[in-house]
Structures are given as structure tokens and as C-alpha cells.
Motif scaffolding. Sequence first.
Motif, PDB file in Angstrom:
ATOM      1  N   VAL A   1       3.695   5.905  -5.546  1.00 41.42           N
ATOM      2  CA  VAL A   1       3.596   6.006  -7.005  1.00 41.42           C
ATOM      3  C   VAL A   1       2.611   7.099  -7.400  1.00 41.42           C
ATOM      4  O   VAL A   1       2.882   7.911  -8.293  1.00 41.42           O
ATOM      5  N   TRP A   2       1.471   7.146  -6.722  1.00 40.48           N
ATOM      6  CA  TRP A   2       0.421   8.112  -7.070  1.00 40.48           C
ATOM      7  C   TRP A   2       0.490   9.401  -6.242  1.00 40.48           C
ATOM      8  O   TRP A   2      -0.399  10.238  -6.341  1.00 40.48           O
TER       9      TRP A   2
ATOM     10  N   GLN B   1       0.829  -1.205   0.000  1.00 40.88           N
ATOM     11  CA  GLN B   1       0.000   0.000   0.000  1.00 40.88           C
ATOM     12  C   GLN B   1       0.864   1.256   0.000  1.00 40.88           C
ATOM     13  O   GLN B   1       0.592   2.207  -0.747  1.00 40.88           O
ATOM     14  N   THR B   2       1.909   1.264   0.815  1.00 44.20           N
ATOM     15  CA  THR B   2       2.799   2.420   0.872  1.00 44.20           C
ATOM     16  C   THR B   2       3.458   2.674  -0.480  1.00 44.20           C
ATOM     17  O   THR B   2       3.605   3.816  -0.925  1.00 44.20           O
TER      18      THR B   2
ATOM     19  N   VAL C   1      -8.063   6.379  -6.491  1.00 46.07           N
ATOM     20  CA  VAL C   1      -7.676   6.458  -7.895  1.00 46.07           C
ATOM     21  C   VAL C   1      -8.687   5.640  -8.692  1.00 46.07           C
ATOM     22  O   VAL C   1      -9.112   4.562  -8.254  1.00 46.07           O
ATOM     23  N   SER C   2      -9.067   6.127  -9.851  1.00 47.29           N
ATOM     24  CA  SER C   2     -10.117   5.477 -10.634  1.00 47.29           C
ATOM     25  C   SER C   2      -9.650   4.138 -11.205  1.00 47.29           C
ATOM     26  O   SER C   2      -8.450   3.900 -11.392  1.00 47.29           O
ATOM     27  N   TRP C   3     -10.620   3.273 -11.503  1.00 51.63           N
ATOM     28  CA  TRP C   3     -10.320   1.994 -12.130  1.00 51.63           C
ATOM     29  C   TRP C   3      -9.595   2.189 -13.461  1.00 51.63           C
ATOM     30  O   TRP C   3      -8.654   1.459 -13.782  1.00 51.63           O
ATOM     31  N   ARG C   4     -10.054   3.161 -14.231  1.00 51.08           N
ATOM     32  CA  ARG C   4      -9.477   3.388 -15.552  1.00 51.08           C
ATOM     33  C   ARG C   4      -8.002   3.782 -15.453  1.00 51.08           C
ATOM     34  O   ARG C   4      -7.172   3.333 -16.257  1.00 51.08           O
ATOM     35  N   ALA C   5      -7.669   4.601 -14.472  1.00 57.78           N
ATOM     36  CA  ALA C   5      -6.281   5.037 -14.314  1.00 57.78           C
ATOM     37  C   ALA C   5      -5.379   3.895 -13.860  1.00 57.78           C
ATOM     38  O   ALA C   5      -4.178   3.893 -14.153  1.00 57.78           O
ATOM     39  N   LEU C   6      -5.949   2.911 -13.159  1.00 59.23           N
ATOM     40  CA  LEU C   6      -5.142   1.822 -12.604  1.00 59.23           C
ATOM     41  C   LEU C   6      -4.963   0.654 -13.573  1.00 59.23           C
ATOM     42  O   LEU C   6      -4.105  -0.198 -13.346  1.00 59.23           O
ATOM     43  N   LEU C   7      -5.762   0.602 -14.626  1.00 57.36           N
ATOM     44  CA  LEU C   7      -5.682  -0.525 -15.561  1.00 57.36           C
ATOM     45  C   LEU C   7      -4.311  -0.656 -16.235  1.00 57.36           C
ATOM     46  O   LEU C   7      -3.782  -1.775 -16.327  1.00 57.36           O
TER      47      LEU C   7
ATOM     48  N   GLY D   1       7.466  -1.486 -10.259  1.00 56.27           N
ATOM     49  CA  GLY D   1       7.768  -0.867 -11.545  1.00 56.27           C
ATOM     50  C   GLY D   1       6.573  -0.850 -12.471  1.00 56.27           C
ATOM     51  O   GLY D   1       6.379   0.107 -13.237  1.00 56.27           O
ATOM     52  N   GLY D   2       5.739  -1.899 -12.418  1.00 60.35           N
ATOM     53  CA  GLY D   2       4.527  -1.915 -13.232  1.00 60.35           C
ATOM     54  C   GLY D   2       3.567  -0.803 -12.849  1.00 60.35           C
ATOM     55  O   GLY D   2       2.942  -0.177 -13.713  1.00 60.35           O
ATOM     56  N   ALA D   3       3.451  -0.540 -11.540  1.00 58.06           N
ATOM     57  CA  ALA D   3       2.582   0.546 -11.085  1.00 58.06           C
ATOM     58  C   ALA D   3       3.114   1.899 -11.553  1.00 58.06           C
ATOM     59  O   ALA D   3       2.343   2.775 -11.973  1.00 58.06           O
ATOM     60  N   VAL D   4       4.445   2.076 -11.482  1.00 57.56           N
ATOM     61  CA  VAL D   4       5.053   3.330 -11.951  1.00 57.56           C
ATOM     62  C   VAL D   4       4.818   3.512 -13.446  1.00 57.56           C
ATOM     63  O   VAL D   4       4.401   4.591 -13.910  1.00 57.56           O
ATOM     64  N   LEU D   5       5.062   2.460 -14.229  1.00 53.79           N
ATOM     65  CA  LEU D   5       4.850   2.537 -15.669  1.00 53.79           C
ATOM     66  C   LEU D   5       3.384   2.801 -15.996  1.00 53.79           C
ATOM     67  O   LEU D   5       3.071   3.555 -16.919  1.00 53.79           O
TER      68      LEU D   5
END
Length: 243
Positions: free
Chosen positions: A94-95, A88-89, A162-168, A222-226
Motif C-alpha cells: 500500500v505504501w 505486513q506485506t 510511516v508516521s502516526w499521522r499518515a496512518l490514522l 482496502g481501509g489501508a489503501v483508502l
Amino acid sequence: MELMSRALSFAALSLLTLLPLVTLVGAVDPQSGLGAGRFLGRVLGLSPSSQARVTEAVVSPTQALRRTTAFGLAVLAAFGLTFGTALQTGYEKVWQLKSAHWHALWRHVIWLALFVGFLLIAVAALGHGTSLVQQGVGGLATVAVSLLFFWWSQRFLLVERVSWRALLPGAAATTLGLIGLRIFSGLVFSPLIASNAVTYGPVGTILVVQSWLTGVGFVVYGGAVLGRVLHQRHTSHGRAGHT
């Protein structure tokens, strides 16, 4: 550098939480396909000989169940909740969000329970059948489950800020990264485990497994950052088109 630091922390928590957890689940439910040796063999794409080396280096499910104490279960649960907190941290970093309030800690319990369910489904799908068709179906099922899990994990641990669309995009990048890591593991880590087991014994096997867990942590963060970078570019292009 920060990604690598978080990946190393992820690997350490995984070694304290993930492997004991799947070993206990495999002991309680032998039909689940879990147990640290079999679990690592499937997710790393190891050859039978390398999987045998991993199985020799870890405690068997039967021994784990016999030796587990109430204190050990309490420590495992504490580290499991810490695992969710660390993830979570990382997502909040990232966001660029503030840390969630303490009353959101119940989410870590829910996340840990569903994480175990995700492992059960993923390992069962990876070990489904021996024909190419069955393996292909199992692989596609694992990809779909992984995408949904990491998509939901970001939304849930970020307390729906954070919205679902932004996290996809982040979930897709993480899933693709794990696929690439599994292919890399089968080509590199599998023979490396076999050679290290001969040279260094069980310690060499654990070092390779620790390296793989570090790679998993790097892919997850890294996937979350990308994903955020891709979302920002898509958003900025959309605004430029409207103007």
C-alpha cells in the motif's frame, strides 16, 4: 483485483489460524468468552439460532484442548506468524515500501500476541451486558480498541517507516469498514447461515463464514489503501494552500 486476491489469502489464513486460535484460548480460559462458535456469533452479530448452527459446525473448546498435540501447536504458531507476514506485506504494498529485513520477524510474534489480546478485549466488550446502555458502551469500547489496534498494527508492521499521522486515516477507515461489515453480517449472513445449515449442513455454514472472512480481509487492506489516498489528498491540498 489485487485487493480481492489478498482478501482471499487473508480469509484462508484466518481459517487456518484465527478460528483454531480463539478455540484454544476459549478452552484454556472459559471465562474469556472465546471459542470459535461464540466468537463468530458476537463479531458477526448473529441471531441465537444462527450462532447455534456455527457452534455445531466447529470443534468445541473442550474437544480442541483434548485433541491438540505439540505438532498441532507448532503448525498453528507457524501459520500465525505467516498471518502477520501477509499483513505486513500488504501494508508495504500500500505504501510502496521495500520488504523489511529478516531481523524484523520478531515483530510478527509481538503482533500475534497483541492480536490475541485485541480479540479478548473486543469479544468481551461486544458481549458486555444485555441492556441498550451496556451494549452501547461495549460497542464504543470495541470501536476505540479497534481503532488503536489497527493504527498501531500499521506503524509496528511497517517498522515505523510511516508516521502516526499518515496512518490514522487508514486505521479509521478500517474500523468504520468493520462496523459496516458487522451490520451487513447481521442482516445478510445471519439468515444465510440458518438457511445454508438446513440445505448443506456444516459445509454451508463454513462457506458463509469463509465469505465473511474474505470481507474482513477486503476491509483491512482496502481501509489501508483508502487511508493512504486520503492522506495524499490532504497533503497535496496543504501544499497547494502554501503555494
